[in-house]
Motif scaffolding. Structure first.
Motif, PDB file in Angstrom:
ATOM      1  N   PHE A  42       0.717  -1.305   0.040  1.00 42.17           N
ATOM      2  CA  PHE A  42       0.193  -0.015  -0.074  1.00 42.17           C
ATOM      3  C   PHE A  42       0.799   1.357  -0.143  1.00 42.17           C
ATOM      4  O   PHE A  42       0.230   2.387  -0.376  1.00 42.17           O
ATOM      5  N   LYS A  43       2.098   1.357   0.524  1.00 42.69           N
ATOM      6  CA  LYS A  43       2.824   2.525   0.517  1.00 42.69           C
ATOM      7  C   LYS A  43       3.775   2.449  -0.670  1.00 42.69           C
ATOM      8  O   LYS A  43       4.575   3.301  -0.778  1.00 42.69           O
ATOM      9  N   GLY A  44       3.608   1.474  -1.692  1.00 45.95           N
ATOM     10  CA  GLY A  44       4.417   1.576  -2.828  1.00 45.95           C
ATOM     11  C   GLY A  44       5.799   1.345  -2.889  1.00 45.95           C
ATOM     12  O   GLY A  44       6.594   1.740  -3.615  1.00 45.95           O
ATOM     13  N   LEU A  45       6.220   0.490  -1.748  1.00 42.49           N
ATOM     14  CA  LEU A  45       7.713  -0.062  -1.433  1.00 42.49           C
ATOM     15  C   LEU A  45       7.840  -1.241  -2.438  1.00 42.49           C
ATOM     16  O   LEU A  45       6.919  -2.072  -2.618  1.00 42.49           O
ATOM     17  N   SER A  46       9.041  -1.607  -2.751  1.00 47.11           N
ATOM     18  CA  SER A  46       9.563  -2.729  -3.445  1.00 47.11           C
ATOM     19  C   SER A  46       9.455  -4.049  -2.678  1.00 47.11           C
ATOM     20  O   SER A  46       9.373  -3.751  -1.369  1.00 47.11           O
ATOM     21  N   ARG A  47       9.358  -5.136  -3.306  1.00 48.94           N
ATOM     22  CA  ARG A  47       9.314  -6.420  -2.774  1.00 48.94           C
ATOM     23  C   ARG A  47      10.572  -6.498  -1.825  1.00 48.94           C
ATOM     24  O   ARG A  47      10.668  -7.158  -0.592  1.00 48.94           O
ATOM     25  N   ILE A  78      -1.782   0.152  12.896  1.00 50.42           N
ATOM     26  CA  ILE A  78      -1.670   1.196  11.855  1.00 50.42           C
ATOM     27  C   ILE A  78      -2.568   1.342  10.912  1.00 50.42           C
ATOM     28  O   ILE A  78      -3.242   0.455  10.414  1.00 50.42           O
ATOM     29  N   LYS A  79      -3.071   2.555  11.008  1.00 53.59           N
ATOM     30  CA  LYS A  79      -4.174   3.087  10.203  1.00 53.59           C
ATOM     31  C   LYS A  79      -3.855   3.437   8.843  1.00 53.59           C
ATOM     32  O   LYS A  79      -3.042   4.507   8.634  1.00 53.59           O
ATOM     33  N   ILE A  80      -4.136   2.801   7.717  1.00 52.78           N
ATOM     34  CA  ILE A  80      -3.810   3.292   6.298  1.00 52.78           C
ATOM     35  C   ILE A  80      -5.082   3.311   5.604  1.00 52.78           C
ATOM     36  O   ILE A  80      -5.836   2.681   5.445  1.00 52.78           O
ATOM     37  N   VAL A  81      -4.965   4.816   5.002  1.00 50.57           N
ATOM     38  CA  VAL A  81      -6.136   5.238   4.306  1.00 50.57           C
ATOM     39  C   VAL A  81      -5.574   5.398   3.040  1.00 50.57           C
ATOM     40  O   VAL A  81      -4.955   6.720   2.477  1.00 50.57           O
ATOM     41  N   PRO A  82      -6.034   4.631   1.834  1.00 51.98           N
ATOM     42  CA  PRO A  82      -5.476   4.815   0.330  1.00 51.98           C
ATOM     43  C   PRO A  82      -6.118   5.934  -0.150  1.00 51.98           C
ATOM     44  O   PRO A  82      -7.313   6.414   0.070  1.00 51.98           O
ATOM     45  N   ARG A  83      -5.383   6.747  -0.830  1.00 48.53           N
ATOM     46  CA  ARG A  83      -5.794   7.888  -1.474  1.00 48.53           C
ATOM     47  C   ARG A  83      -5.016   7.740  -2.962  1.00 48.53           C
ATOM     48  O   ARG A  83      -4.226   6.900  -3.169  1.00 48.53           O
ATOM     49  N   CYS A  84      -5.329   8.673  -3.775  1.00 49.43           N
ATOM     50  CA  CYS A  84      -4.854   8.742  -5.007  1.00 49.43           C
ATOM     51  C   CYS A  84      -3.363   9.005  -4.997  1.00 49.43           C
ATOM     52  O   CYS A  84      -2.923   9.801  -4.769  1.00 49.43           O
ATOM     53  N   TYR A  85      -2.614   7.791  -5.524  1.00 47.81           N
ATOM     54  CA  TYR A  85      -1.076   7.615  -5.706  1.00 47.81           C
ATOM     55  C   TYR A  85      -0.462   7.661  -4.557  1.00 47.81           C
ATOM     56  O   TYR A  85       0.621   8.013  -4.357  1.00 47.81           O
ATOM     57  N   THR A  86      -0.959   7.595  -3.268  1.00 49.61           N
ATOM     58  CA  THR A  86      -0.471   7.663  -1.923  1.00 49.61           C
ATOM     59  C   THR A  86      -1.472   7.161  -0.819  1.00 49.61           C
ATOM     60  O   THR A  86      -2.420   6.807  -1.159  1.00 49.61           O
ATOM     61  N   CYS A  87      -0.853   6.980   0.431  1.00 47.56           N
ATOM     62  CA  CYS A  87      -2.004   6.483   1.642  1.00 47.56           C
ATOM     63  C   CYS A  87      -1.528   7.319   2.848  1.00 47.56           C
ATOM     64  O   CYS A  87      -0.325   7.664   2.912  1.00 47.56           O
ATOM     65  N   GLU A  88      -2.468   7.625   3.408  1.00 47.15           N
ATOM     66  CA  GLU A  88      -2.262   8.400   4.831  1.00 47.15           C
ATOM     67  C   GLU A  88      -1.905   7.363   5.838  1.00 47.15           C
ATOM     68  O   GLU A  88      -2.535   6.292   5.506  1.00 47.15           O
ATOM     69  N   GLU A  89      -1.329   7.726   6.598  1.00 43.00           N
ATOM     70  CA  GLU A  89      -0.855   6.649   7.564  1.00 43.00           C
ATOM     71  C   GLU A  89      -0.889   7.273   9.137  1.00 43.00           C
ATOM     72  O   GLU A  89      -0.376   8.559   9.184  1.00 43.00           O
TER      73      GLU A  89
END
Length: 142
Positions: A69-74, A88-99
Protein backbone atom coordinates in the motif's frame (compact mmCIF):
# COMPACT_ATOMS: atom_id res chain seq x y z
CA UNK A 1 11.83 -19.37 18.42
CA UNK A 2 13.12 -15.87 18.93
CA UNK A 3 15.82 -14.43 16.64
CA UNK A 4 18.34 -14.81 19.49
CA UNK A 5 17.43 -18.47 19.99
CA UNK A 6 17.82 -19.11 16.26
CA UNK A 7 21.21 -17.38 16.32
CA UNK A 8 22.32 -19.57 19.24
CA UNK A 9 20.85 -22.89 18.08
CA UNK A 10 21.17 -22.56 14.29
CA UNK A 11 23.83 -19.94 13.48
CA UNK A 12 24.16 -21.06 9.83
CA UNK A 13 20.40 -20.62 9.25
CA UNK A 14 20.58 -17.20 10.87
CA UNK A 15 23.49 -16.23 8.60
CA UNK A 16 21.68 -17.42 5.44
CA UNK A 17 18.56 -15.44 6.40
CA UNK A 18 20.62 -12.30 7.10
CA UNK A 19 22.26 -12.58 3.65
CA UNK A 20 18.93 -12.78 1.74
CA UNK A 21 15.92 -12.04 3.95
CA UNK A 22 13.54 -11.78 0.95
CA UNK A 23 14.25 -15.25 -0.45
CA UNK A 24 15.47 -17.14 2.61
CA UNK A 25 13.17 -20.02 3.56
CA UNK A 26 13.40 -21.57 7.03
CA UNK A 27 13.28 -25.38 6.96
CA UNK A 28 9.63 -26.36 6.38
CA UNK A 29 8.71 -22.65 6.22
CA UNK A 30 8.16 -19.96 3.65
CA UNK A 31 10.21 -17.02 2.49
CA UNK A 32 9.02 -13.44 2.21
CA UNK A 33 8.95 -13.99 -1.56
CA UNK A 34 6.60 -16.98 -1.04
CA UNK A 35 4.39 -14.95 1.30
CA UNK A 36 4.26 -12.03 -1.15
CA UNK A 37 2.87 -14.37 -3.80
CA UNK A 38 0.34 -15.75 -1.33
CA UNK A 39 -0.77 -12.31 -0.05
CA UNK A 40 -0.90 -10.54 -3.43
CA UNK A 41 -4.53 -11.50 -4.15
CA UNK A 42 -5.56 -10.43 -0.65
CA UNK A 43 -3.97 -7.01 -1.23
CA UNK A 44 -5.90 -6.61 -4.47
CA UNK A 45 -9.14 -7.50 -2.69
CA UNK A 46 -8.39 -5.02 0.10
CA UNK A 47 -7.92 -2.29 -2.50
CA UNK A 48 -11.45 -2.86 -3.76
CA UNK A 49 -13.11 -2.41 -0.37
CA UNK A 50 -14.75 0.93 0.30
CA UNK A 51 -15.58 0.23 3.93
CA UNK A 52 -12.88 0.08 6.63
CA UNK A 53 -11.12 -3.27 7.00
CA UNK A 54 -9.17 -4.48 10.02
CA UNK A 55 -6.30 -6.84 9.25
CA UNK A 56 -4.89 -8.88 12.13
CA UNK A 57 -1.90 -10.93 11.03
CA UNK A 58 1.68 -11.98 11.70
CA UNK A 59 4.17 -9.09 11.41
CA UNK A 60 5.63 -10.55 8.20
CA UNK A 61 2.25 -10.40 6.48
CA UNK A 62 1.62 -6.90 7.82
CA UNK A 63 5.03 -5.83 6.44
CA UNK A 64 4.06 -7.16 3.01
CA UNK A 65 0.66 -5.43 3.00
CA UNK A 66 2.20 -2.21 4.31
CA UNK A 67 4.87 -2.25 1.60
CA UNK A 68 2.22 -2.90 -1.05
CA UNK A 69 0.00 0.00 0.00
CA UNK A 70 2.93 2.38 0.52
CA UNK A 71 4.39 1.55 -2.91
CA UNK A 72 7.60 0.00 -1.60
CA UNK A 73 9.51 -2.66 -3.52
CA UNK A 74 9.46 -6.38 -2.74
CA UNK A 75 13.06 -6.07 -1.57
CA UNK A 76 12.10 -3.41 0.99
CA UNK A 77 9.15 -5.35 2.46
CA UNK A 78 11.14 -7.60 4.87
CA UNK A 79 12.75 -4.53 6.45
CA UNK A 80 9.64 -2.41 7.10
CA UNK A 81 9.43 -1.35 10.75
CA UNK A 82 6.22 -2.80 12.19
CA UNK A 83 6.25 -2.43 15.98
CA UNK A 84 4.46 -4.94 18.19
CA UNK A 85 1.38 -3.88 20.16
CA UNK A 86 0.40 -1.27 17.59
CA UNK A 87 -2.28 -0.51 15.05
CA UNK A 88 -1.39 1.14 11.79
CA UNK A 89 -4.25 2.94 10.11
CA UNK A 90 -3.72 3.27 6.37
CA UNK A 91 -6.17 5.23 4.25
CA UNK A 92 -5.57 4.80 0.51
CA UNK A 93 -5.64 8.01 -1.51
CA UNK A 94 -4.89 8.73 -5.13
CA UNK A 95 -1.24 7.68 -5.65
CA UNK A 96 -0.49 7.58 -1.91
CA UNK A 97 -1.74 6.42 1.50
CA UNK A 98 -2.29 8.38 4.66
CA UNK A 99 -0.86 6.66 7.72
CA UNK A 100 -1.45 6.95 11.43
CA UNK A 101 0.07 4.71 14.13
CA UNK A 102 -1.39 3.89 17.52
CA UNK A 103 0.52 2.20 20.33
CA UNK A 104 -1.89 -0.08 22.20
CA UNK A 105 0.24 -1.12 25.16
CA UNK A 106 3.75 -0.50 26.37
CA UNK A 107 6.13 -3.26 25.30
CA UNK A 108 7.52 -5.80 27.82
CA UNK A 109 11.00 -4.32 27.69
CA UNK A 110 9.65 -0.82 28.36
CA UNK A 111 10.77 0.55 25.02
CA UNK A 112 8.52 3.04 23.31
CA UNK A 113 7.30 1.97 19.84
CA UNK A 114 6.86 5.59 18.69
CA UNK A 115 9.49 6.95 16.34
CA UNK A 116 8.73 10.66 16.64
CA UNK A 117 10.80 12.28 19.47
CA UNK A 118 7.97 14.73 20.21
CA UNK A 119 5.56 11.81 20.71
CA UNK A 120 8.08 10.15 23.05
CA UNK A 121 8.33 13.32 25.15
CA UNK A 122 4.52 13.64 25.24
CA UNK A 123 4.32 10.01 26.42
CA UNK A 124 6.82 10.70 29.21
CA UNK A 125 4.82 13.75 30.30
CA UNK A 126 1.61 11.67 30.35
CA UNK A 127 3.29 9.00 32.45
CA UNK A 128 4.51 11.61 34.92
CA UNK A 129 0.99 13.07 35.33
CA UNK A 130 -0.85 9.75 35.26
CA UNK A 131 -2.78 10.71 32.09
CA UNK A 132 -1.60 7.52 30.36
CA UNK A 133 -4.32 5.55 32.19
CA UNK A 134 -7.05 7.08 30.01
CA UNK A 135 -8.54 4.97 27.24
CA UNK A 136 -6.92 5.42 23.86
CA UNK A 137 -8.92 5.82 20.70
CA UNK A 138 -8.30 2.82 18.47
CA UNK A 139 -9.10 2.96 14.75
CA UNK A 140 -11.33 0.32 13.26
CA UNK A 141 -9.27 -0.19 10.10
CA UNK A 142 -5.80 -0.50 8.73
Amino acid sequence: MSPNEILEQAPEESKRRKNDKLNYRYPRGESYADAIERVQLVALQLERHRDPVLVVAHNGIIRILYAYFKGLSREEAPYVDIPFNSVIKIVPRCYTCEEERFELVETKNGKDNKKNPEEKEAGKAQAATGDDKKEKEVPSAI
